[in-house]
Each structure stands twice: as C-alpha cells, then as structure tokens.
Write an enzyme that holds these catalytic residues in place. Structure first.
Site, PDB file in Angstrom:
ATOM      1  N   GLU A  42       0.841  -1.208   0.000  1.00 10.22           N
ATOM      2  CA  GLU A  42       0.000   0.000   0.000  1.00 10.22           C
ATOM      3  C   GLU A  42       0.876   1.257   0.000  1.00 10.22           C
ATOM      4  OE1 GLU A  42      -2.566  -1.380   3.393  1.00 10.22           O
ATOM      5  OE2 GLU A  42      -4.157  -0.903   1.978  1.00 10.22           O
ATOM      6  N   GLU A  97      -3.332 -10.019   3.973  1.00  9.35           N
ATOM      7  CA  GLU A  97      -4.521  -9.651   4.749  1.00  9.35           C
ATOM      8  C   GLU A  97      -5.592 -10.730   4.639  1.00  9.35           C
ATOM      9  OE1 GLU A  97      -2.813  -7.630   2.818  1.00  9.35           O
ATOM     10  OE2 GLU A  97      -2.807  -5.576   3.573  1.00  9.35           O
TER      11      GLU A  97
HETATM   12  C1  1HE Z   1       6.780  -8.409  12.114  1.00  7.19           C
HETATM   13  C2  1HE Z   1       6.072  -8.290  10.893  1.00  7.19           C
HETATM   14  C3  1HE Z   1       4.827  -7.629  10.917  1.00  7.19           C
HETATM   15  C4  1HE Z   1       7.894  -9.378  10.531  1.00  7.19           C
HETATM   16  N1  1HE Z   1       4.397  -7.140  12.099  1.00  7.19           N
HETATM   17  N2  1HE Z   1       6.302  -7.899  13.241  1.00  7.19           N
HETATM   18  N3  1HE Z   1       2.080  -8.431   7.122  1.00  7.19           N
HETATM   19  C5  1HE Z   1       2.301  -9.764   7.047  1.00  7.19           C
HETATM   20  O1  1HE Z   1       1.430 -10.573   7.248  1.00  7.19           O
HETATM   21  C6  1HE Z   1       3.716 -10.174   6.740  1.00  7.19           C
HETATM   22  C7  1HE Z   1       4.344 -10.802   7.948  1.00  7.19           C
HETATM   23  N4  1HE Z   1       5.776 -11.006   7.809  1.00  7.19           N
HETATM   24  C8  1HE Z   1       6.314 -12.000   7.046  1.00  7.19           C
HETATM   25  O2  1HE Z   1       5.628 -12.722   6.321  1.00  7.19           O
HETATM   26  C9  1HE Z   1       7.790 -12.184   7.134  1.00  7.19           C
HETATM   27  O3  1HE Z   1       8.254 -11.567   8.316  1.00  7.19           O
HETATM   28  C10 1HE Z   1       8.592 -11.595   5.939  1.00  7.19           C
HETATM   29  C11 1HE Z   1       8.323 -12.442   4.675  1.00  7.19           C
HETATM   30  C12 1HE Z   1       8.235 -10.156   5.676  1.00  7.19           C
HETATM   31  C13 1HE Z   1      10.110 -11.652   6.261  1.00  7.19           C
HETATM   32  O4  1HE Z   1      10.470 -12.960   6.667  1.00  7.19           O
HETATM   33  P1  1HE Z   1      11.834 -13.172   7.478  1.00  7.19           P
HETATM   34  O5  1HE Z   1      12.010 -14.661   7.621  1.00  7.19           O
HETATM   35  O6  1HE Z   1      12.931 -12.407   6.843  1.00  7.19           O
HETATM   36  O7  1HE Z   1      11.593 -12.478   8.914  1.00  7.19           O
HETATM   37  P2  1HE Z   1      10.789 -13.035  10.195  1.00  7.19           P
HETATM   38  O8  1HE Z   1      11.664 -14.004  10.949  1.00  7.19           O
HETATM   39  O9  1HE Z   1       9.447 -13.524   9.816  1.00  7.19           O
HETATM   40  O10 1HE Z   1      10.568 -11.708  11.040  1.00  7.19           O
HETATM   41  C14 1HE Z   1      11.653 -11.044  11.665  1.00  7.19           C
HETATM   42  C15 1HE Z   1      11.078 -10.232  12.806  1.00  7.19           C
HETATM   43  O11 1HE Z   1      10.208  -9.252  12.286  1.00  7.19           O
HETATM   44  C16 1HE Z   1      10.235 -11.085  13.750  1.00  7.19           C
HETATM   45  O12 1HE Z   1      10.344 -10.516  15.045  1.00  7.19           O
HETATM   46  P3  1HE Z   1      11.350 -11.158  16.148  1.00  7.19           P
HETATM   47  O13 1HE Z   1      11.217 -10.247  17.324  1.00  7.19           O
HETATM   48  O14 1HE Z   1      10.850 -12.568  16.375  1.00  7.19           O
HETATM   49  O15 1HE Z   1      12.722 -11.137  15.498  1.00  7.19           O
HETATM   50  C17 1HE Z   1       8.837 -10.873  13.237  1.00  7.19           C
HETATM   51  O16 1HE Z   1       7.846 -11.072  14.237  1.00  7.19           O
HETATM   52  C18 1HE Z   1       8.896  -9.404  12.838  1.00  7.19           C
HETATM   53  N5  1HE Z   1       7.900  -9.081  11.834  1.00  7.19           N
HETATM   54  N6  1HE Z   1       6.793  -8.907   9.925  1.00  7.19           N
HETATM   55  C19 1HE Z   1       5.115  -7.289  13.218  1.00  7.19           C
HETATM   56  N7  1HE Z   1       4.104  -7.445   9.821  1.00  7.19           N
HETATM   57  C20 1HE Z   1      -3.296  -0.647   6.850  1.00  7.19           C
HETATM   58  S1  1HE Z   1      -3.748  -2.223   6.902  1.00  7.19           S
HETATM   59  C21 1HE Z   1      -2.407  -3.171   6.315  1.00  7.19           C
HETATM   60  C22 1HE Z   1      -2.667  -4.601   6.656  1.00  7.19           C
HETATM   61  C23 1HE Z   1      -1.424  -5.411   6.533  1.00  7.19           C
HETATM   62  O17 1HE Z   1      -0.374  -4.953   6.198  1.00  7.19           O
HETATM   63  S2  1HE Z   1      -1.630  -7.068   6.880  1.00  7.19           S
HETATM   64  C24 1HE Z   1      -0.140  -7.794   6.405  1.00  7.19           C
HETATM   65  C25 1HE Z   1       0.847  -7.839   7.530  1.00  7.19           C
END
Ligand code: 1HE
Length: 261
Positions: free
Chosen positions: A114, A134
């Site tokens: 977005e 989402e």
């Molecule tokens: C996060 C987030 C997040 C990572 N919010 N903390 N977005 C999603 O559903 C995407 C979610 N994220 C992922 O699918 C993956 O993290 C990635 C593909 C982006 C990257 O993967 P990777 O293996 O490099 O990283 P990771 O091990 O998954 O994440 C590293 C850290 O970032 C980890 O935290 P840690 O404290 O355990 O190290 C994760 O929890 C954190 N992290 N993504 C919070 N999104 C206006 S409305 C919009 C609606 C949306 O955007 S919904 C989609 C949300």
C-alpha cells in the site's frame, strides 16, 4: 518529532532529493502507528529545496506491512480511525509536494504494498515479491490498497492475491504493472535515486501536473478530462521556465533531445 525507525536524508548537488528510509529492519520495516505518522510528518515537512524523493527500506525487505503486534483489540470505530490515519499519511506521499520513487526489494507485502502503491514510480530488484496476506490473516486492506492497487493491476488480480494468498515474483510484478522498472539484485536504490535526480530537473509545474492533475483527469469523464487537461496545459506552458526550456531546445542548448537508450 523524530522517530528512530525513519531516516530522512537530503542529497544531490542542490539538495534536491530526499531519501526517506524505513530503518526498522529487525522487524522487516513493519509499520506501527508511530512510523506511519512519521512518514506523514516527513512528507509534510520536506525542505523547500527538495524536488523529488526516494522511499527505501533498510535490510533484506522493503516492508512487511502493518505491525501485526499492534493489531490488538480495536473496536469497529477505532479500526476505522486507524485506517483513516493510514489514508491521511499515504495521501501525503501521493499528493505531497514532490514525486516519489519507491526502491523495492524483498517483501513488499500488505501495508508495504500500500505504501509502495502511493508512490509515483516503483523500481524493483529481482529479490522483490508482492503479496496481500490480509486475506489469510482474516482482515482487509486498510491503507488505501483497494483504491490504488486495482489502478495498477486491475480488480481481478488484486482479488486473486487476497483470496488465494498468491505471491507475485519480481518479473511478474513488472509485467502486470506493480513496478515500472525491474533491475538486478541490489540495484533498486541506485536506480531509484538516478530517476529521482532526473525528475528533480523537470519544471516544478510539470511535476505538479503529473502528480495532482493527471490522476484526477484519468478519473474524470472524457469531456471533463479534456477541459482539465487544456487548463493544466495552459498554466504549465505560461510559466517563464517552460518558455525558457522550449527556447533552449530550439536553440540547440537543452541537452534533452529524446534519445533511444
Ligand atoms: C513483524 C512483521 C509484521 C515481521 N508485524 N512484526 N504483514 C504480514 O502478514 C507479513 C508478515 N511477515 C512476514 O511474512 C515475514 O516476516 C517476511 C516475509 C516479511 C520476512 O520474513 P523473514 O524470515 O525475513 O523475517 P521473520 O523471521 O518472519 O521476522 C523477523 C522479525 O520481524 C520477527 O520478530 P522477532 O522479534 O521474532 O525477530 C517478526 O515477528 C517481525 N515481523 N513482519 C510485526 N508485519 C493498513 S492495513 C495493512 C494490513 C497489513 O499490512 S496485513 C499484512 C501484515
């Protein structure tokens, strides 16, 4: 107010380009409320010398979207205001003072897509992938995605991304219109900066017309669009800078002949 998760750097020979960088790489540049407000503030407060901007993300991913750890117990009213806050912030990117080039790599997902779609040009490297998780998280887009993304790729493709969780790879993203440029791995930022510097050399009124008039003309019925176009054209050509640029071209001084690259 400064936010450690967002860095604004001014660069270029005349300080004409702002680099707005998400610096929350440890959390994959997930956008919490403070970061969304910092993006809004950054675009509201760009110095007057800035003529174009680049949006970039630190680390291996451009942006993982909404910070899911903040998606707590909002009621319907709070949810609506939260979405409207995103709208207000991304409005400042799309309809702010200067054209914005997004430098994409790694995950460009959810709210990250977005944010990218509020920019005027998207440059993706080969590591880029796009998704709208989402759908799988039981929520809906809330950062303007349902308005902007169909304009790039059409309603059918966005519906598919959300219904099936489909992940679009970099080359397909460029083919279907998510990005206008596809570059080798690691080169998105350099290409985005090169484009921003080029854009910064345009007459400001032309850039203004492209940002503010073109998308509205494209929404208007044709007869209204033609009239708006004529008025915008008249305003742009009447600027002294436009007259000078045309004179320079006619006298062979412009250095902006159209070239096959
Ligand atoms: C996060 C987030 C997040 C990572 N919010 N903390 N977005 C999603 O559903 C995407 C979610 N994220 C992922 O699918 C993956 O993290 C990635 C593909 C982006 C990257 O993967 P990777 O293996 O490099 O990283 P990771 O091990 O998954 O994440 C590293 C850290 O970032 C980890 O935290 P840690 O404290 O355990 O190290 C994760 O929890 C954190 N992290 N993504 C919070 N999104 C206006 S409305 C919009 C609606 C949306 O955007 S919904 C989609 C949300």
């Amino acid at each position: 107010m400064s936010n450690p998760d967002l860095q604004v750097e001014i660069t270029g020979e005349q300080n004409e380009v702002a680099i707005v960088r998400l610096t929350r790489g440890a959390k994959r540049n997930a956008l919490n409320d403070a970061l969304i407000l910092a993006i809004r503030d950054a675009f509201e407060n760009l110095p007057a010398c800035v003529r174009a901007a680049v949006v970039d993300g630190q680390g291996e991913h451009f942006c993982a979207g909404l910070d899911l750890s903040e998606l707590s117990e909002r009621d319907a009213g709070q949810g609506m205001h939260h979405s409207r806050m995103w709208h207000a912030a991304l409005e400042k990117v799309q309809y702010g003072p200067v054209p914005v080039v997004a430098a994409l790599h790694g995950a460009v997902v959810g709210g990250g897509l977005e944010l990218a779609s509020a920019c005027h040009i998207r440059v993706a490297d080969e590591t880029t992938f796009y998704a709208l998780p989402e759908g799988s998280r039981g929520i809906f887009v809330g950062g303007g995605g349902s308005v902007r993304i169909p304009k790039l790729i059409g309603v059918a493709r966005m519906t598919d991304m959300m219904l099936t969780g489909r992940v679009i790879k970099a080359a397909d993203g460029e083919r279907i219109g998510l990005a206008q440029y596809l570059v080798p791995t690691g080169q998105a930022f350099d290409k985005a900066l090169e484009l921003a510097k080029r854009i910064a050399q345009n007459a400001p009124l032309t850039n203004y017309a492209l940002m503010h008039a073109l998308p509205r003309i494209a929404e208007q019925p044709a007869d209204q669009g033609f009239l708006t176009e004529a008025m915008m054209a008249a305003i742009a050509q009447s600027a002294p800078e436009a007259k000078q640029r045309v004179r320079d071209f006619l006298q062979g001084k412009a250095g902006t002949k159209v070239q096959k690259s």
